[in-house]
Motif scaffolding. Structure first.
Motif, mmCIF file in Angstrom:
data_model
loop_
_atom_site.group_PDB
_atom_site.id
_atom_site.type_symbol
_atom_site.label_atom_id
_atom_site.label_comp_id
_atom_site.label_asym_id
_atom_site.label_seq_id
_atom_site.Cartn_x
_atom_site.Cartn_y
_atom_site.Cartn_z
ATOM 1 N N LEU A 1 0.825 -1.211 0.000
ATOM 2 C CA LEU A 1 0.000 0.000 0.000
ATOM 3 C C LEU A 1 0.859 1.261 0.000
ATOM 4 N N ASP A 2 1.968 1.242 0.718
ATOM 5 C CA ASP A 2 2.822 2.418 0.820
ATOM 6 C C ASP A 2 3.645 2.623 -0.457
ATOM 7 N N VAL A 3 4.280 1.568 -0.929
ATOM 8 C CA VAL A 3 5.148 1.679 -2.113
ATOM 9 C C VAL A 3 4.320 1.858 -3.383
ATOM 10 N N GLY A 4 3.148 1.255 -3.419
ATOM 11 C CA GLY A 4 2.255 1.421 -4.555
ATOM 12 C C GLY A 4 2.758 0.759 -5.822
ATOM 13 N N ARG A 5 2.528 1.422 -6.959
ATOM 14 C CA ARG A 5 2.826 0.804 -8.247
ATOM 15 C C ARG A 5 4.309 0.530 -8.452
ATOM 16 N N TRP A 6 5.198 1.169 -7.663
ATOM 17 C CA TRP A 6 6.642 0.933 -7.806
ATOM 18 C C TRP A 6 7.046 -0.465 -7.331
ATOM 19 N N MET A 7 6.133 -1.181 -6.691
ATOM 20 C CA MET A 7 6.401 -2.574 -6.338
ATOM 21 C C MET A 7 6.721 -3.406 -7.574
ATOM 22 N N TRP A 8 6.144 -3.009 -8.728
ATOM 23 C CA TRP A 8 6.278 -3.839 -9.935
ATOM 24 C C TRP A 8 7.393 -3.362 -10.860
ATOM 25 N N TRP A 9 8.201 -2.383 -10.427
ATOM 26 C CA TRP A 9 9.311 -1.929 -11.260
ATOM 27 C C TRP A 9 10.290 -3.081 -11.478
ATOM 28 N N PRO A 10 10.842 -3.274 -12.689
ATOM 29 C CA PRO A 10 10.748 -2.422 -13.878
ATOM 30 C C PRO A 10 9.705 -2.893 -14.898
ATOM 31 N N SER A 11 8.779 -3.757 -14.526
ATOM 32 C CA SER A 11 7.786 -4.225 -15.493
ATOM 33 C C SER A 11 6.842 -3.083 -15.878
ATOM 34 N N SER A 12 6.117 -3.278 -16.961
ATOM 35 C CA SER A 12 5.201 -2.234 -17.436
ATOM 36 C C SER A 12 4.078 -1.962 -16.440
ATOM 37 N N LEU A 13 3.823 -2.892 -15.552
ATOM 38 C CA LEU A 13 2.738 -2.714 -14.594
ATOM 39 C C LEU A 13 3.001 -1.535 -13.660
ATOM 40 N N HIS A 14 4.278 -1.180 -13.467
ATOM 41 C CA HIS A 14 4.574 -0.070 -12.553
ATOM 42 C C HIS A 14 4.149 1.273 -13.153
ATOM 43 N N ARG A 15 3.854 1.281 -14.454
ATOM 44 C CA ARG A 15 3.400 2.522 -15.079
ATOM 45 C C ARG A 15 1.879 2.667 -15.064
ATOM 46 N N LYS A 16 1.195 1.626 -14.599
ATOM 47 C CA LYS A 16 -0.269 1.689 -14.547
ATOM 48 C C LYS A 16 -0.699 2.684 -13.474
ATOM 49 N N ARG A 17 -1.609 3.597 -13.821
ATOM 50 C CA ARG A 17 -2.048 4.617 -12.887
ATOM 51 C C ARG A 17 -2.645 3.974 -11.633
ATOM 52 N N ASP A 18 -2.341 4.581 -10.498
ATOM 53 C CA ASP A 18 -2.823 4.044 -9.226
ATOM 54 C C ASP A 18 -3.469 5.166 -8.413
ATOM 55 N N VAL A 19 -4.386 4.804 -7.545
ATOM 56 C CA VAL A 19 -4.997 5.796 -6.658
ATOM 57 C C VAL A 19 -3.982 6.222 -5.606
#
Length: 705
Positions: free
Chosen positions: A673-691
């Motif tokens: 919850l804290d790190v958010g979309r950066w958990m998935w770096w470097p995959s493309s999923l880390h670029r998916k918009r997050d709340v």
């Protein structure tokens, strides 16, 4: 239907499910008689545990031409509170004659040897143990017969049978019949937990049946490999196999059944529901099992044979359990249909209870202040890890290895009061014949050695024995072995080596430390690589591995304090930290994969933070249920009155509960919850918009109103 979906649907097809069932019935029928022979394939002698390059192992081979390697001494000690009487001496002399007539007693029975204080007598009975077949199984009955003779008409004498043979017999008595007891106890624990988890009086039968079939098949495979391929199996690995297959197999069953129950609410046809469940939960189960298998196989690089053999034995159990849970269990679930979930049958379109369950509510509360949650949790776990400073994993003396006090322990204590503590378990020295006198002088001059035999020369080698003044498995004896090795190694051209019981124990301790320092980093690398492949990211795997290490350290810290202050154990085996780490790291990653693959799946549709809450809500219950099952199965090891086994059972059970209730469900979710979309770096999923967290907090507040 694409290839993966077609493969996933094979165990649950309308016709193929019956083929799967018949296949496993045939496997079980063929495996059952072989599984029953596993005990006869065990190797429990010290030489089977030692690394091949250890000095004491080399002495075992070199000493065979001087003294039989298959003869083990039983020490019979007679003690009186006052001076030994003439009647006592006559009784012992009569016993000596009867000892000589006991089957498998080989060579001359030595004694009675009087103690210097005149209050005890000692007899040494050499017992031959066949190197092949079931010779080890016959040692226990021989010791029982010696004890029967010695205890008869004792006339007030305290009589005890101890020594290497006495200890082995008492260890064998502890294990005798325990495999079936452990099986029934573990099955009962799993049954009760499954009843509470499924809330169904019948559903638990299917996972338990599959686990039993898997265990039987695994035991059969291991027996065949032990018999024909040189796989080493001992008493410890055999009963830990039971616990691991029951625990891990039930975990996989829980995850698959939970996903199947979800899909039954979305699909009218149970075959289709199972195919979807296998397609979505199957990869996570395969990934988690692969992690456990590869982590266990890293033990193959260990020096200690007992540790090295543990890896493939446990890996086979996990692999067979995985196959059963992904083929036999799906087939049985679709054969029996929805009614197996009675009285809470999942019907088409019914609400999914996890959406508003306990873990969904906990997730929404964490979403308000996730950084504070994971920081506080990490600090608490770190403080628990400080208990590691009290861990005494320097080995256990034989007398401290039991939670009870068998006769061999009492006998050793009596022996130490009246005779040199190392009597009956001498240190052995083998070197070149030309250096025989120098070896004798070095042995006699070594502090801690009280008596030295004359050199025996054969085939260009000389052989000597020395009696230690300290117990053979004490630190003082180990120090004596080190001094002796330094002395004889310094003799030019002697090519001398030191072995015997104390040297064996010392080499086992050192090999255990070497294995721990080598295997732990390898396991972490394996875990990191598999997590990176499964999650297609680097940040999440690094954070998850960090939580695994923190969880293990906390569990070991609490265990160390419990062993010292609650149980009162004298210490722990040097192999204890490594075994505990492998089990907790590999099995802890199981729960990481269960949780994070679901979070990954939900992230694709809802974003990382919402995905974290949905993943926790969907898997929190099944993960904690799986943790309780696994902890319960390992806790069953505590019924065996051996300190090492009790310590493994306690540490793994506590660590698994800590992992599932705190680390996986709270710490990992709060980090996500804290790190958010950066958990998935470097995959493309880390670029998916997050709340952002503020928006998520508002959503959580709205749901709780």
């Amino acid at each position: 239907m694409d290839g993966p979906r077609r493969i996933a649907s094979l165990p649950c097809g309308r016709w193929s499910k019956w083929v799967v069932l018949v296949f496993w019935v045939v496997v079980f029928a063929a495996a059952r008689p072989l599984a029953g022979k596993l005990n006869s394939g065990q190797k429990n002698d010290a030489s089977a545990w030692l690394p091949k390059n250890a000095e004491s192992t080399q002495v075992v081979e070199l000493a065979k031409k001087f003294t039989p390697s298959d003869v083990f001494p039983a020490l019979v000690v007679y003690e009186r509170s006052g001076p030994v009487t003439a009647a006592d001496q006559a009784k012992v002399a009569a016993d000596v004659r009867r000892f000589a007539g006991v089957r498998d007693v080989s060579g001359k029975v030595l004694g009675p040897v009087p103690a210097k204080d005149g209050r005890a007598l000692q007899v040494v009975v050499p017992i031959k143990v066949a190197e092949k077949g079931n010779g080890w199984e016959q040692l226990g009955p021989r010791i029982t017969e010696l004890r029967s003779i010695a205890h008869a008409d004792a006339g007030g004498l305290g009589v005890y049978v101890t020594g290497p043979a006495g200890y082995f017999a008492d260890f064998a008595n502890v294990f005798s019949g325990f495999d079936s007891t452990l099986l029934y106890l573990t099955a009962a624990i799993v049954m009760v937990i499954l009843l509470l988890t499924y809330r169904s009086p019948v559903l638990w039968v299917l996972p338990l049946t599959c686990v039993f079939v898997a265990l039987t098949a695994a035991q059969a495979v291991i027996y065949l490999l032990a018999r024909h391929a040189g796989l080493t199996v001992n008493g410890q690995s055999a009963f830990i196999l039971t616990v691991l297959v029951f625990g891990a197999g039930t975990d996989y069953a829980l995850l698959l059944t939970a996903r199947y129950r979800e899909e039954l609410r979305r699909h009218p046809d149970r075959h289709q529901a199972m195919a979807v469940a296998l397609g979505r939960a199957g990869p996570a189960i395969i990934a988690s099992a692969s992690t456990v298998i590869l982590s266990l196989l890293t033990l193959l690089v260990a020096e200690l044979n007992s540790t090295k053999s543990l890896g493939p034995v446990m890996a086979i159990g996990i692999a067979v359990g995985l196959c059963a849970m992904l083929t036999l269990l799906p087939a049985l679930l679709v054969i029996f249909g929805r009614w197996m979930f009675w009285p809470l049958r999942p019907t088409l379109g019914s609400a999914e209870p996890t959406e508003r369950g306990l873990w969904a509510r906990i997730g929404r509360r964490m979403a308000r202040r996730p950084r504070a949650v994971w920081l506080v949790t990490a600090v608490v776990l770190g403080s628990l890890a400080f208990g590691l400073t009290g861990l005494k994993a320097n080995g256990l003396q034989s007398k401290d290895s039991f939670r009870t006090k068998p006769e061999a322990v009492t006998g050793e204590q009596v022996l130490a009061r009246h005779f040199p503590a190392g009597a009956g378990n001498p240190v052995q020295v083998v070197g070149r014949a030309a250096a025989a006198q120098q070896l004798q002088s070095a042995l006699s001059a070594t502090p801690g050695v009280t008596g030295v035999t004359r050199p025996v020369v054969r085939g260009g080698d000389a052989y000597l024995e020395g009696t230690l003044s300290s117990s053979a498995d004490s630190q003082a004896a180990f120090d004596t072995v080190d001094r002796l090795r330094a002395g004889v190694h310094a003799i030019p051209g002697a090519d001398a080596k030191v072995g015997g019981g104390s040297a064996v124990n010392l080499d086992i301790q050192r090999a255990s430390r070497h294995d721990r320092n080598l295997v732990v980093p390898l396991v972490l690398v394996v875990v990191l690589v598999i997590l990176a492949v499964v999650l297609r990211a680097l940040v999440a795997p690094l954070l998850l591995v960090a939580t695994v290490v923190l969880s293990f350290a906390a569990a070991l810290g609490v265990s160390a304090q419990a062993f010292d202050h609650v149980f009162g154990f004298a210490g722990a085996d040097p192999a204890f930290p490594l075994w505990t780490f492998v089990f907790l790291a590999a099995l802890g990653v199981d729960y990481n994969i269960f949780l994070m693959t679901r979070v990954h799946e939900e992230t694709r549709r809802h974003g990382t933070r919402r995905g974290a809450l949905l993943g926790l809500a969907a898997t929190g219950g099944v993960i904690t249920s799986a943790g309780v099952v696994l902890a319960g199965t390992f806790a069953a090891l505590g019924t065996l009155p051996l300190v090492f086994v009790t310590e493994i059972g306690f540490a793994v059970a506590f660590g698994v509960l800590l992992d599932t209730f705190v680390v996986r469900s709270v710490l990992v979710t709060a980090l996500t919850l804290d790190v958010g979309r950066w958990m998935w770096w470097p995959s493309s999923l880390h670029r998916k918009r997050d709340v952002d967290l503020g928006e998520l907090e508002e959503e959580a507040a709205a749901l709780t109103r």
